[in-house]
Design a protein around this motif. Structure first.
Motif, PDB file in Angstrom:
ATOM      1  N   SER A 154       0.753  -1.265   0.022  1.00  0.00           N
ATOM      2  CA  SER A 154       0.041   0.153   0.037  1.00  0.00           C
ATOM      3  C   SER A 154       0.877   1.364  -0.086  1.00  0.00           C
ATOM      4  CB  SER A 154      -1.050   0.027   1.120  1.00  0.00           C
ATOM      5  OG  SER A 154      -0.177  -0.080   2.338  1.00  0.00           O
ATOM      6  N   THR A 155       2.168   1.328   0.731  1.00  0.00           N
ATOM      7  CA  THR A 155       2.895   2.471   0.617  1.00  0.00           C
ATOM      8  C   THR A 155       3.479   2.479  -0.715  1.00  0.00           C
ATOM      9  OG1 THR A 155       3.551   1.988   2.977  1.00  0.00           O
ATOM     10  CG2 THR A 155       4.993   3.232   1.493  1.00  0.00           C
ATOM     11  N   TYR A 156       3.674   1.441  -1.481  1.00  0.00           N
ATOM     12  CA  TYR A 156       4.479   1.595  -2.974  1.00  0.00           C
ATOM     13  C   TYR A 156       3.376   2.194  -3.613  1.00  0.00           C
ATOM     14  CZ  TYR A 156       6.071   0.427  -7.294  1.00  0.00           C
ATOM     15  OH  TYR A 156       6.275   0.432  -8.758  1.00  0.00           O
ATOM     16  N   VAL A 157       1.968   1.631  -3.466  1.00  0.00           N
ATOM     17  CA  VAL A 157       1.017   2.200  -4.347  1.00  0.00           C
ATOM     18  C   VAL A 157       0.664   3.748  -4.214  1.00  0.00           C
ATOM     19  CG1 VAL A 157      -1.579   2.120  -4.908  1.00  0.00           C
ATOM     20  CG2 VAL A 157      -0.212   0.026  -4.467  1.00  0.00           C
ATOM     21  N   ILE A 158       0.708   4.063  -2.952  1.00  0.00           N
ATOM     22  CA  ILE A 158       0.576   5.684  -2.695  1.00  0.00           C
ATOM     23  C   ILE A 158       1.724   6.410  -3.148  1.00  0.00           C
ATOM     24  CG2 ILE A 158       0.740   7.227  -0.750  1.00  0.00           C
ATOM     25  CD1 ILE A 158      -2.004   6.028  -0.997  1.00  0.00           C
ATOM     26  N   GLN A 159       2.864   6.009  -2.966  1.00  0.00           N
ATOM     27  CA  GLN A 159       3.980   6.718  -3.578  1.00  0.00           C
ATOM     28  C   GLN A 159       4.104   6.383  -5.116  1.00  0.00           C
ATOM     29  OE1 GLN A 159       7.672   5.150  -1.851  1.00  0.00           O
ATOM     30  NE2 GLN A 159       7.575   6.834  -0.535  1.00  0.00           N
ATOM     31  N   LYS A 160       3.723   5.550  -5.791  1.00  0.00           N
ATOM     32  CA  LYS A 160       3.562   5.534  -7.232  1.00  0.00           C
ATOM     33  C   LYS A 160       2.612   6.501  -7.645  1.00  0.00           C
ATOM     34  CE  LYS A 160       4.443   3.366 -10.983  1.00  0.00           C
ATOM     35  NZ  LYS A 160       5.723   3.393 -11.971  1.00  0.00           N
ATOM     36  N   GLN A 161       1.205   6.485  -6.887  1.00  0.00           N
ATOM     37  CA  GLN A 161       0.218   7.228  -7.440  1.00  0.00           C
ATOM     38  C   GLN A 161       0.794   8.839  -7.243  1.00  0.00           C
ATOM     39  OE1 GLN A 161      -2.981   7.607  -4.662  1.00  0.00           O
ATOM     40  NE2 GLN A 161      -4.497   7.310  -6.483  1.00  0.00           N
ATOM     41  N   MET A 162       1.564   9.148  -6.511  1.00  0.00           N
ATOM     42  CA  MET A 162       1.790  10.591  -6.356  1.00  0.00           C
ATOM     43  C   MET A 162       3.248  10.911  -7.032  1.00  0.00           C
ATOM     44  SD  MET A 162       1.053  11.008  -2.209  1.00  0.00           S
ATOM     45  CE  MET A 162       1.325  12.904  -2.251  1.00  0.00           C
ATOM     46  N   SER A 163       3.745   9.999  -7.555  1.00  0.00           N
ATOM     47  CA  SER A 163       5.001  10.324  -8.198  1.00  0.00           C
ATOM     48  C   SER A 163       4.822  11.412  -9.280  1.00  0.00           C
ATOM     49  CB  SER A 163       5.700   8.992  -8.917  1.00  0.00           C
ATOM     50  OG  SER A 163       4.801   8.345  -9.647  1.00  0.00           O
ATOM     51  N   GLY A 164       3.421  11.351 -10.003  1.00  0.00           N
ATOM     52  CA  GLY A 164       3.144  12.249 -11.252  1.00  0.00           C
ATOM     53  C   GLY A 164       3.296  13.681 -10.858  1.00  0.00           C
ATOM     54  N   THR A 165       3.031  13.901  -9.220  1.00  0.00           N
ATOM     55  CA  THR A 165       2.819  15.277  -8.888  1.00  0.00           C
ATOM     56  C   THR A 165       4.247  15.745  -8.121  1.00  0.00           C
ATOM     57  OG1 THR A 165       2.158  14.576  -6.573  1.00  0.00           O
ATOM     58  CG2 THR A 165       0.415  14.781  -8.362  1.00  0.00           C
ATOM     59  N   GLN A 166       5.026  15.061  -8.030  1.00  0.00           N
ATOM     60  CA  GLN A 166       6.344  15.184  -7.632  1.00  0.00           C
ATOM     61  C   GLN A 166       7.211  15.799  -8.630  1.00  0.00           C
ATOM     62  OE1 GLN A 166       7.695  11.629  -5.790  1.00  0.00           O
ATOM     63  NE2 GLN A 166       6.503  12.047  -3.843  1.00  0.00           N
ATOM     64  N   VAL A 167       8.079  17.064  -8.355  1.00  0.00           N
ATOM     65  CA  VAL A 167       8.828  17.564  -9.211  1.00  0.00           C
ATOM     66  C   VAL A 167      10.205  17.702  -8.598  1.00  0.00           C
ATOM     67  CG1 VAL A 167       9.393  19.840 -10.566  1.00  0.00           C
ATOM     68  CG2 VAL A 167       6.889  19.265 -10.143  1.00  0.00           C
ATOM     69  N   ALA A 168      11.050  16.939  -9.168  1.00  0.00           N
ATOM     70  CA  ALA A 168      12.565  17.232  -8.823  1.00  0.00           C
ATOM     71  C   ALA A 168      13.223  18.434  -9.321  1.00  0.00           C
ATOM     72  CB  ALA A 168      13.296  15.955  -9.395  1.00  0.00           C
ATOM     73  N   ALA A 169      14.164  18.870  -8.315  1.00  0.00           N
ATOM     74  CA  ALA A 169      14.971  20.014  -8.799  1.00  0.00           C
ATOM     75  C   ALA A 169      15.984  19.961  -9.652  1.00  0.00           C
ATOM     76  CB  ALA A 169      15.101  20.884  -7.553  1.00  0.00           C
ATOM     77  N   SER A 170      16.485  18.564  -9.571  1.00  0.00           N
ATOM     78  CA  SER A 170      17.614  18.252 -10.322  1.00  0.00           C
ATOM     79  C   SER A 170      17.479  16.779 -11.074  1.00  0.00           C
ATOM     80  CB  SER A 170      18.822  18.450  -9.792  1.00  0.00           C
ATOM     81  OG  SER A 170      19.084  17.804  -8.505  1.00  0.00           O
TER      82      SER A 170
END
Length: 220
Positions: free
Chosen positions: A147-163
């Motif tokens: 469930s932790t993996y699914v949540i992180q996968k779901q939110m990966s599209g909203t995370q913006v890396a600075a580099s």
């Protein structure tokens, strides 16, 4: 923290008393009720966090352009990104505040459930022989990690890396964090792991609803 933990313990007592009043005394059901009530109470903060990350997602293409344009010049890149945030009204740190506000509650429920005095007569639940002990079948640790993996996968599209380096770190964390959660769940009381798993399920459902409504709004 002891004060909040005491409140959570009392709240758990009330939830268990409710299961007794309906003729089905169950600590497992009490934990489910407790989780739902807490997540519903904190859902506005979670929604604010999600909206903040969505705002960052809309800026992702422009941020990528700036990263390419000012590659090797971190000072200029930070200046231009600050201008972009100011022009669009997006605060990259606004998503952190809801998390900080929720942390005391998460820690309090952690301590409350970890040391909760279960009645031996009703401490079993489903396949679990005791909510106060680790799951001997390893099912709950697997569910908590998944469930932790699914949540992180779901939110990966909203995370913006600075580099690029930060982007790699995010990808690594999406693998390491679920494994870490699964590992510590091996020794945590089953009741606590149930709370973590249900919290993830609730957040997943909330994010699905928000993302779906956003998609419908965009089509309209």
């Amino acid at each position: 923290m002891d004060f909040l933990s005491g409140i959570m313990t009392t709240f758990m007592d009330y939830c268990y008393a409710f299961t007794q009043s309906i003729g089905y005394p169950s600590y497992g059901l009490a934990i489910i009720i407790l989780t739902l009530v807490i997540k519903l109470a904190l859902s506005p903060l979670t929604a604010k966090q999600i909206r903040s990350m969505e705002g960052m997602q809309t800026l992702q293409p422009k941020i990528k352009e700036l990263q390419q344009k000012y590659k090797g010049n971190q000072k200029k890149l930070q200046e231009e990104m600050a201008k972009l945030y100011k022009q669009t009204g997006v605060n990259p740190l606004s998503g952190c505040l809801p998390i900080l506000i929720q942390m005391p509650f998460l820690i309090a429920i952690f301590y409350a459930l970890r040391s909760y005095p279960y009645d031996p007569a009703y401490e079993s639940f489903l396949w679990l022989p005791s909510l106060g002990a680790a799951d001997p079948t390893y099912i709950m640790p697997i569910l908590s990690a998944a469930s932790t993996y699914v949540i992180q996968k779901q939110m990966s599209g909203t995370q913006v890396a600075a580099s690029e380096a930060q982007e790699k770190q995010q990808k690594i964390m999406r693998v390491i964090m679920p494994l870490f959660i699964g590992w510590i769940s091996l020794s945590f009381p089953s009741g606590l792991v149930i709370y973590w798993f249900l919290s993830n399920v609730f957040q997943w459902a909330q994010q699905v609803i928000m993302f779906r409504n956003k998609g419908k709004g965009a089509k309209a």
